[in-house]
Design a protein around this motif. Structure first.
Motif, PDB file in Angstrom:
ATOM      1  N   SER A  85       5.788   7.612   0.609  1.00  0.00           N
ATOM      2  CA  SER A  85       5.842   9.026   0.234  1.00  0.00           C
ATOM      3  C   SER A  85       6.691   9.807   1.229  1.00  0.00           C
ATOM      4  O   SER A  85       6.747   9.481   2.411  1.00  0.00           O
ATOM      5  CB  SER A  85       4.429   9.602   0.189  1.00  0.00           C
ATOM      6  OG  SER A  85       3.838   9.557   1.472  1.00  0.00           O
ATOM      7  N   SER A  86       7.321  10.829   0.705  1.00  0.00           N
ATOM      8  CA  SER A  86       8.212  11.642   1.561  1.00  0.00           C
ATOM      9  C   SER A  86       7.450  12.771   2.225  1.00  0.00           C
ATOM     10  O   SER A  86       6.320  13.046   1.934  1.00  0.00           O
ATOM     11  CB  SER A  86       9.354  12.197   0.725  1.00  0.00           C
ATOM     12  OG  SER A  86       8.846  12.954  -0.341  1.00  0.00           O
TER      13      SER A  86
ATOM     14  N   GLY B 233       0.810  -1.201   0.000  1.00  0.00           N
ATOM     15  CA  GLY B 233       0.000   0.000   0.000  1.00  0.00           C
ATOM     16  C   GLY B 233       0.840   1.245   0.000  1.00  0.00           C
ATOM     17  O   GLY B 233       2.051   1.202  -0.247  1.00  0.00           O
ATOM     18  N   LEU B 234       0.183   2.355   0.271  1.00  0.00           N
ATOM     19  CA  LEU B 234       0.814   3.668   0.321  1.00  0.00           C
ATOM     20  C   LEU B 234       0.961   4.085   1.778  1.00  0.00           C
ATOM     21  O   LEU B 234       0.000   4.023   2.554  1.00  0.00           O
ATOM     22  CB  LEU B 234      -0.032   4.683  -0.439  1.00  0.00           C
ATOM     23  CG  LEU B 234       0.393   6.145  -0.355  1.00  0.00           C
ATOM     24  CD1 LEU B 234       1.758   6.350  -0.993  1.00  0.00           C
ATOM     25  CD2 LEU B 234      -0.657   7.040  -1.022  1.00  0.00           C
ATOM     26  N   VAL B 235       2.165   4.498   2.145  1.00  0.00           N
ATOM     27  CA  VAL B 235       2.433   4.906   3.517  1.00  0.00           C
ATOM     28  C   VAL B 235       3.409   6.077   3.502  1.00  0.00           C
ATOM     29  O   VAL B 235       4.216   6.214   2.570  1.00  0.00           O
ATOM     30  CB  VAL B 235       2.994   3.716   4.328  1.00  0.00           C
ATOM     31  CG1 VAL B 235       4.340   3.259   3.792  1.00  0.00           C
ATOM     32  CG2 VAL B 235       3.055   4.023   5.805  1.00  0.00           C
ATOM     33  N   GLN B 236       3.336   6.907   4.511  1.00  0.00           N
ATOM     34  CA  GLN B 236       4.264   8.015   4.620  1.00  0.00           C
ATOM     35  C   GLN B 236       5.608   7.536   5.175  1.00  0.00           C
ATOM     36  O   GLN B 236       5.672   6.520   5.886  1.00  0.00           O
ATOM     37  CB  GLN B 236       3.695   9.093   5.521  1.00  0.00           C
ATOM     38  CG  GLN B 236       2.538   9.872   4.916  1.00  0.00           C
ATOM     39  CD  GLN B 236       2.140  11.067   5.767  1.00  0.00           C
ATOM     40  OE1 GLN B 236       2.324  11.055   6.985  1.00  0.00           O
ATOM     41  NE2 GLN B 236       1.590  12.085   5.128  1.00  0.00           N
ATOM     42  N   ALA B 237       6.631   8.271   4.856  1.00  0.00           N
ATOM     43  CA  ALA B 237       7.960   7.951   5.390  1.00  0.00           C
ATOM     44  C   ALA B 237       7.896   7.883   6.916  1.00  0.00           C
ATOM     45  O   ALA B 237       7.250   8.711   7.562  1.00  0.00           O
ATOM     46  CB  ALA B 237       8.966   8.994   4.940  1.00  0.00           C
ATOM     47  N   GLY B 238       8.574   6.864   7.454  1.00  0.00           N
ATOM     48  CA  GLY B 238       8.540   6.634   8.885  1.00  0.00           C
ATOM     49  C   GLY B 238       7.448   5.678   9.329  1.00  0.00           C
ATOM     50  O   GLY B 238       7.451   5.235  10.486  1.00  0.00           O
TER      51      GLY B 238
ATOM     52  N   LEU C   2       9.847   3.097   7.359  1.00  0.00           N
ATOM     53  CA  LEU C   2       9.944   3.046   5.900  1.00  0.00           C
ATOM     54  C   LEU C   2      10.474   4.346   5.322  1.00  0.00           C
ATOM     55  O   LEU C   2      10.216   5.443   5.859  1.00  0.00           O
ATOM     56  CB  LEU C   2       8.579   2.712   5.304  1.00  0.00           C
ATOM     57  CG  LEU C   2       8.203   1.227   5.401  1.00  0.00           C
ATOM     58  CD1 LEU C   2       6.711   1.028   5.232  1.00  0.00           C
ATOM     59  CD2 LEU C   2       8.969   0.419   4.366  1.00  0.00           C
ATOM     60  N   LYS C   3      11.224   4.206   4.232  1.00  0.00           N
ATOM     61  CA  LYS C   3      11.837   5.330   3.540  1.00  0.00           C
ATOM     62  C   LYS C   3      11.327   5.365   2.101  1.00  0.00           C
ATOM     63  O   LYS C   3      10.947   4.320   1.559  1.00  0.00           O
ATOM     64  CB  LYS C   3      13.357   5.173   3.538  1.00  0.00           C
ATOM     65  CG  LYS C   3      13.978   5.020   4.913  1.00  0.00           C
ATOM     66  CD  LYS C   3      15.480   4.764   4.788  1.00  0.00           C
ATOM     67  CE  LYS C   3      16.115   4.584   6.150  1.00  0.00           C
ATOM     68  NZ  LYS C   3      17.584   4.324   6.046  1.00  0.00           N
ATOM     69  N   PRO C   4      11.357   6.523   1.463  1.00  0.00           N
ATOM     70  CA  PRO C   4      10.942   6.581   0.052  1.00  0.00           C
ATOM     71  C   PRO C   4      11.712   5.598  -0.830  1.00  0.00           C
ATOM     72  O   PRO C   4      11.139   5.056  -1.787  1.00  0.00           O
ATOM     73  CB  PRO C   4      11.231   8.032  -0.327  1.00  0.00           C
ATOM     74  CG  PRO C   4      11.078   8.777   0.965  1.00  0.00           C
ATOM     75  CD  PRO C   4      11.613   7.856   2.019  1.00  0.00           C
ATOM     76  N   GLU C   5      12.958   5.341  -0.514  1.00  0.00           N
ATOM     77  CA  GLU C   5      13.755   4.404  -1.320  1.00  0.00           C
ATOM     78  C   GLU C   5      13.333   2.955  -1.146  1.00  0.00           C
ATOM     79  O   GLU C   5      13.826   2.076  -1.842  1.00  0.00           O
ATOM     80  CB  GLU C   5      15.256   4.550  -1.029  1.00  0.00           C
ATOM     81  CG  GLU C   5      15.618   4.496   0.433  1.00  0.00           C
ATOM     82  CD  GLU C   5      15.777   5.885   1.048  1.00  0.00           C
ATOM     83  OE1 GLU C   5      14.910   6.757   0.774  1.00  0.00           O
ATOM     84  OE2 GLU C   5      16.743   6.089   1.794  1.00  0.00           O
ATOM     85  N   ASP C   6      12.406   2.682  -0.227  1.00  0.00           N
ATOM     86  CA  ASP C   6      11.849   1.330  -0.092  1.00  0.00           C
ATOM     87  C   ASP C   6      10.709   1.085  -1.084  1.00  0.00           C
ATOM     88  O   ASP C   6      10.199  -0.032  -1.181  1.00  0.00           O
ATOM     89  CB  ASP C   6      11.307   1.109   1.329  1.00  0.00           C
ATOM     90  CG  ASP C   6      12.403   1.115   2.381  1.00  0.00           C
ATOM     91  OD1 ASP C   6      12.169   1.705   3.460  1.00  0.00           O
ATOM     92  OD2 ASP C   6      13.468   0.534   2.128  1.00  0.00           O
ATOM     93  N   THR C   7      10.327   2.126  -1.812  1.00  0.00           N
ATOM     94  CA  THR C   7       9.251   1.985  -2.792  1.00  0.00           C
ATOM     95  C   THR C   7       9.642   0.988  -3.879  1.00  0.00           C
ATOM     96  O   THR C   7      10.688   1.106  -4.501  1.00  0.00           O
ATOM     97  CB  THR C   7       8.940   3.350  -3.434  1.00  0.00           C
ATOM     98  OG1 THR C   7       8.422   4.223  -2.422  1.00  0.00           O
ATOM     99  CG2 THR C   7       7.924   3.208  -4.550  1.00  0.00           C
ATOM    100  N   ALA C   8       8.790  -0.020  -4.064  1.00  0.00           N
ATOM    101  CA  ALA C   8       9.058  -1.079  -5.030  1.00  0.00           C
ATOM    102  C   ALA C   8       7.887  -2.052  -5.027  1.00  0.00           C
ATOM    103  O   ALA C   8       7.011  -1.981  -4.163  1.00  0.00           O
ATOM    104  CB  ALA C   8      10.352  -1.825  -4.672  1.00  0.00           C
TER     105      ALA C   8
END
Length: 124
Positions: A123-124, A10-15, A86-92
C-alpha cells in the motif's frame, strides 16, 4: 509427486519488507535451480529472480535489483525471497518454480513445477 508450498505473503506499507518462503518436496531439490515470478492482475507472469542449485550465481529483474535477495537452504528444501524497500508496483501474486536444469533462466517456459502463489500487496 512434486509439491511447492509458498508462504510469507501479506499486506505491507511502501518501504516495508516481506520474506517469502517456498518449500519443495518430491524432488532432488539440491540439483535444481529455483525461480521466483510474479503476476499482477491483467498482466503476464514476469520473472523476478533465480538461483542456481548451489546458491551461486543468482539473477534479478532490473525492477527488483538491489531491493530483493534470493537465497536457498538445501538442507531444508527451501528457497527464500527477501523483499525490502517494497513499492506499490511490487503488488502481485508471487510464484516459486522449479527449473528444468541446475542453472536458472528468466523464461517461465523453462520451469516445469509451480507453487500455488502467495499474494503480496504493498500500500502507498
Amino acid at each position: 509427486q512434486v509439491q511447492l508450498v509458498e508462504s510469507g505473503g501479506g499486506l505491507v506499507q511502501a518501504g516495508g519488507s516481506l520474506r517469502l518462503s517456498c518449500t519443495a518436496s518430491g524432488l532432488t531439490f539440491s540439483r535444481t535451480a529455483m525461480g521466483w515470478f510474479r503476476q499482477a492482475p491483467g498482466q503476464e507472469r514476469d520473472f523476478v529472480s533465480w538461483i542456481s542449485w548451489s546458491g551461486v550465481p543468482t539473477m534479478y529483474a532490473d525492477s527488483v535489483k538491489g531491493r530483493f535477495t534470493i537465497a536457498r537452504d538445501n538442507s531444508k528444501n527451501t528457497v527464500y525471497l527477501q523483499m525490502d524497500s517494497l513499492k506499490p508496483e511490487d503488488t502481485a501474486v508471487y510464484y516459486c518454480a522449479v527449473d528444468r536444469t541446475a542453472w536458472g533462466t528468466r523464461l517461465p517456459t523453462n520451469y516445469y513445477y509451480w507453487g500455488q502463489g502467495t499474494q503480496v500487496t504493498v500500500s502507498s
